[in-house]
Design a protein around this motif. Structure first.
Motif, PDB file in Angstrom:
ATOM      1  N   ALA A 109       0.946  -1.308   0.080  1.00 31.27           N
ATOM      2  CA  ALA A 109      -0.019   0.042   0.061  1.00 31.27           C
ATOM      3  C   ALA A 109       0.934   1.151  -0.010  1.00 31.27           C
ATOM      4  O   ALA A 109       2.089   1.237   0.355  1.00 31.27           O
ATOM      5  CB  ALA A 109      -0.922  -0.090   1.417  1.00 31.27           C
ATOM      6  N   ASP A 110       0.309   2.319  -0.415  1.00 27.61           N
ATOM      7  CA  ASP A 110       1.264   3.574  -0.719  1.00 27.61           C
ATOM      8  C   ASP A 110       1.465   3.765   0.855  1.00 27.61           C
ATOM      9  O   ASP A 110       0.529   3.847   1.747  1.00 27.61           O
ATOM     10  CB  ASP A 110       0.391   4.561  -1.156  1.00 27.61           C
ATOM     11  N   VAL A 111       2.714   4.511   1.035  1.00 31.03           N
ATOM     12  CA  VAL A 111       3.153   5.020   2.261  1.00 31.03           C
ATOM     13  C   VAL A 111       3.853   6.246   2.389  1.00 31.03           C
ATOM     14  O   VAL A 111       4.333   6.533   1.199  1.00 31.03           O
ATOM     15  CB  VAL A 111       3.987   3.929   2.999  1.00 31.03           C
ATOM     16  N   ASP A 112       3.583   7.259   3.112  1.00 33.85           N
ATOM     17  CA  ASP A 112       4.178   8.507   3.093  1.00 33.85           C
ATOM     18  C   ASP A 112       5.414   8.364   3.979  1.00 33.85           C
ATOM     19  O   ASP A 112       5.196   8.405   5.627  1.00 33.85           O
ATOM     20  CB  ASP A 112       3.150   9.407   3.785  1.00 33.85           C
ATOM     21  N   ALA A 113       6.552   8.065   3.630  1.00 33.05           N
ATOM     22  CA  ALA A 113       7.902   8.028   4.448  1.00 33.05           C
ATOM     23  C   ALA A 113       8.954   8.497   3.678  1.00 33.05           C
ATOM     24  O   ALA A 113       9.169   8.275   2.444  1.00 33.05           O
ATOM     25  CB  ALA A 113       8.192   6.300   4.643  1.00 33.05           C
ATOM     26  N   ALA A 114       9.905   9.227   4.299  1.00 32.09           N
ATOM     27  CA  ALA A 114      11.112  10.227   3.624  1.00 32.09           C
ATOM     28  C   ALA A 114      12.401   9.187   3.989  1.00 32.09           C
ATOM     29  O   ALA A 114      12.596   9.102   5.025  1.00 32.09           O
ATOM     30  CB  ALA A 114      10.856  11.501   3.907  1.00 32.09           C
ATOM     31  N   VAL A 115      13.021   9.159   2.910  1.00 28.50           N
ATOM     32  CA  VAL A 115      14.617   8.883   3.077  1.00 28.50           C
ATOM     33  C   VAL A 115      15.282  10.062   4.175  1.00 28.50           C
ATOM     34  O   VAL A 115      14.995  11.184   4.086  1.00 28.50           O
ATOM     35  CB  VAL A 115      15.266   9.042   1.648  1.00 28.50           C
ATOM     36  N   GLY A 116      15.995   9.061   5.077  1.00 30.88           N
ATOM     37  CA  GLY A 116      16.637  10.022   6.061  1.00 30.88           C
ATOM     38  C   GLY A 116      15.813  10.414   7.345  1.00 30.88           C
ATOM     39  O   GLY A 116      16.206  11.168   8.115  1.00 30.88           O
ATOM     40  N   LYS A 117      14.338   9.984   7.205  1.00 33.05           N
ATOM     41  CA  LYS A 117      13.774  10.181   8.555  1.00 33.05           C
ATOM     42  C   LYS A 117      13.459   9.092   8.921  1.00 33.05           C
ATOM     43  O   LYS A 117      12.716   8.132   8.436  1.00 33.05           O
ATOM     44  CB  LYS A 117      12.567  10.988   7.800  1.00 33.05           C
ATOM     45  N   PRO A 118      13.310   8.983  10.405  1.00 33.18           N
ATOM     46  CA  PRO A 118      12.805   7.765  11.178  1.00 33.18           C
ATOM     47  C   PRO A 118      11.342   7.547  10.835  1.00 33.18           C
ATOM     48  O   PRO A 118      10.523   8.482  10.873  1.00 33.18           O
ATOM     49  CB  PRO A 118      13.150   7.800  12.546  1.00 33.18           C
ATOM     50  N   VAL A 119      10.978   6.025  10.755  1.00 32.76           N
ATOM     51  CA  VAL A 119       9.803   5.614  10.713  1.00 32.76           C
ATOM     52  C   VAL A 119       9.464   4.665  11.884  1.00 32.76           C
ATOM     53  O   VAL A 119      10.332   3.576  11.573  1.00 32.76           O
ATOM     54  CB  VAL A 119       9.142   5.225   9.306  1.00 32.76           C
ATOM     55  N   ASP A 120       8.251   4.466  12.471  1.00 30.88           N
ATOM     56  CA  ASP A 120       8.065   3.457  13.089  1.00 30.88           C
ATOM     57  C   ASP A 120       7.101   2.414  12.369  1.00 30.88           C
ATOM     58  O   ASP A 120       6.423   2.616  11.657  1.00 30.88           O
ATOM     59  CB  ASP A 120       6.797   4.103  14.414  1.00 30.88           C
ATOM     60  N   LEU A 121       7.631   1.236  12.706  1.00 29.95           N
ATOM     61  CA  LEU A 121       7.098  -0.090  12.178  1.00 29.95           C
ATOM     62  C   LEU A 121       6.544  -0.875  13.289  1.00 29.95           C
ATOM     63  O   LEU A 121       7.246  -1.080  14.537  1.00 29.95           O
ATOM     64  CB  LEU A 121       8.244  -0.969  11.504  1.00 29.95           C
ATOM     65  N   ALA A 122       5.497  -1.274  13.054  1.00 33.12           N
ATOM     66  CA  ALA A 122       4.727  -2.311  13.868  1.00 33.12           C
ATOM     67  C   ALA A 122       4.213  -3.581  13.257  1.00 33.12           C
ATOM     68  O   ALA A 122       3.500  -3.318  12.171  1.00 33.12           O
ATOM     69  CB  ALA A 122       3.546  -1.793  14.639  1.00 33.12           C
ATOM     70  N   VAL A 123       4.609  -4.846  13.442  1.00 30.18           N
ATOM     71  CA  VAL A 123       4.289  -5.975  12.802  1.00 30.18           C
ATOM     72  C   VAL A 123       3.384  -6.625  13.744  1.00 30.18           C
ATOM     73  O   VAL A 123       4.045  -7.285  14.833  1.00 30.18           O
ATOM     74  CB  VAL A 123       5.469  -6.551  12.204  1.00 30.18           C
ATOM     75  N   ARG A 124       2.208  -6.929  13.221  1.00 30.26           N
ATOM     76  CA  ARG A 124       1.299  -7.928  14.390  1.00 30.26           C
ATOM     77  C   ARG A 124       0.869  -8.892  13.522  1.00 30.26           C
ATOM     78  O   ARG A 124       0.431  -9.150  12.490  1.00 30.26           O
ATOM     79  CB  ARG A 124      -0.124  -7.140  14.605  1.00 30.26           C
ATOM     80  N   VAL A 125       1.335 -10.101  14.436  1.00 23.78           N
ATOM     81  CA  VAL A 125       1.122 -11.533  13.545  1.00 23.78           C
ATOM     82  C   VAL A 125       0.075 -12.360  14.624  1.00 23.78           C
ATOM     83  O   VAL A 125       0.059 -12.522  15.756  1.00 23.78           O
ATOM     84  CB  VAL A 125       2.376 -12.295  13.835  1.00 23.78           C
ATOM     85  N   ASP A 126      -0.793 -12.742  13.915  1.00 25.78           N
ATOM     86  CA  ASP A 126      -1.676 -13.799  14.595  1.00 25.78           C
ATOM     87  C   ASP A 126      -1.885 -15.119  13.979  1.00 25.78           C
ATOM     88  O   ASP A 126      -2.096 -15.416  12.864  1.00 25.78           O
ATOM     89  CB  ASP A 126      -3.454 -12.959  14.293  1.00 25.78           C
ATOM     90  N   LEU A 127      -1.097 -15.970  14.577  1.00 27.86           N
ATOM     91  CA  LEU A 127      -0.770 -17.200  13.924  1.00 27.86           C
ATOM     92  C   LEU A 127      -2.128 -18.216  14.069  1.00 27.86           C
ATOM     93  O   LEU A 127      -2.306 -19.026  13.410  1.00 27.86           O
ATOM     94  CB  LEU A 127       0.213 -17.942  15.009  1.00 27.86           C
ATOM     95  N   ASP A 128      -3.257 -17.887  14.906  1.00 29.57           N
ATOM     96  CA  ASP A 128      -4.478 -18.618  15.002  1.00 29.57           C
ATOM     97  C   ASP A 128      -4.993 -18.401  13.586  1.00 29.57           C
ATOM     98  O   ASP A 128      -5.736 -19.215  13.140  1.00 29.57           O
ATOM     99  CB  ASP A 128      -5.151 -18.272  16.190  1.00 29.57           C
ATOM    100  N   ARG A 129      -5.288 -17.219  13.394  1.00 28.39           N
ATOM    101  CA  ARG A 129      -5.914 -16.537  12.219  1.00 28.39           C
ATOM    102  C   ARG A 129      -5.290 -16.576  10.783  1.00 28.39           C
ATOM    103  O   ARG A 129      -5.370 -16.521   9.649  1.00 28.39           O
ATOM    104  CB  ARG A 129      -6.450 -15.062  12.454  1.00 28.39           C
TER     105      ARG A 129
END
Length: 174
Positions: A109-129
């Motif tokens: 999906a399109d994301v607004d993120a710039a080179v040289g600027k920190p971005v927070d990533l959160a990865v949620r995994v649901d192994l049941d689903r």
């Protein structure tokens, strides 16, 4: 001077890992056929629902692509890992399942993120689903796992011919 941080990981391939202001910098070996991987084997496998959080920044150094990913799976090889992160040149938050070079299983999906600027990533995994959700800044991408994943034994970081900085990976389970 560079401080080698590869000992913090149980498997490093296709890159060097050195200290950065955020914590870790993965520097691609330049091999166009291999992903840069730095993953650690967990003392106890994870199951159920789990969230991985990190802060990432790409410096956009000349001669490299511009991307970075959180990686997780049931083994240390590129083929066994799911990668969740950003391809900055195309402006896409992306979930890649399987080998980064050969995978046809990706969701973006399109994301607004710039080179040289920190971005927070959160990865949620649901192994049941059998789902994975990536939150990159204000963008969210969700995918169904293409291959069944019963437990997560390895977590870390990945790049595709890139240089990327990551903070420590925080892991929280439900």
């Amino acid at each position: 001077p560079e401080v080698d941080k590869s000992a913090d990981f149980s498997h490093v391939g296709g890159c060097r890992v050195v200290r950065s202001k955020l914590g870790y910098r993965l520097i691609s070996s330049g091999d166009k056929k291999r992903a840069g991987l730095a993953v650690m084997k967990l003392a106890k496998p994870l199951s159920g629902r789990v969230t991985f959080r990190t802060r990432m920044m790409v410096p956009g150094q000349s001669g490299f692509l511009v991307n970075g990913f959180v990686a997780f799976g049931d083994g240390p090889s590129d083929e066994r890992l799911v990668k969740c992160g950003i391809r900055f040149r195309t402006g896409k938050a992306t979930i890649i399942q399987g080998a980064i070079k050969a995978s046809t299983r990706s969701t973006a999906a399109d994301v607004d993120a710039a080179v040289g600027k920190p971005v927070d990533l959160a990865v949620r995994v649901d192994l049941d689903r059998q789902t994975v959700t990536l939150a990159a800044g204000a963008t969210t991408v969700e995918a169904q796992l293409a291959e069944p994943l019963k437990q997560i034994t390895h977590v870390g970081f990945c790049t595709d011919q890139a240089v990327a900085d990551f903070s420590d990976l925080r892991v929280a389970g439900d």
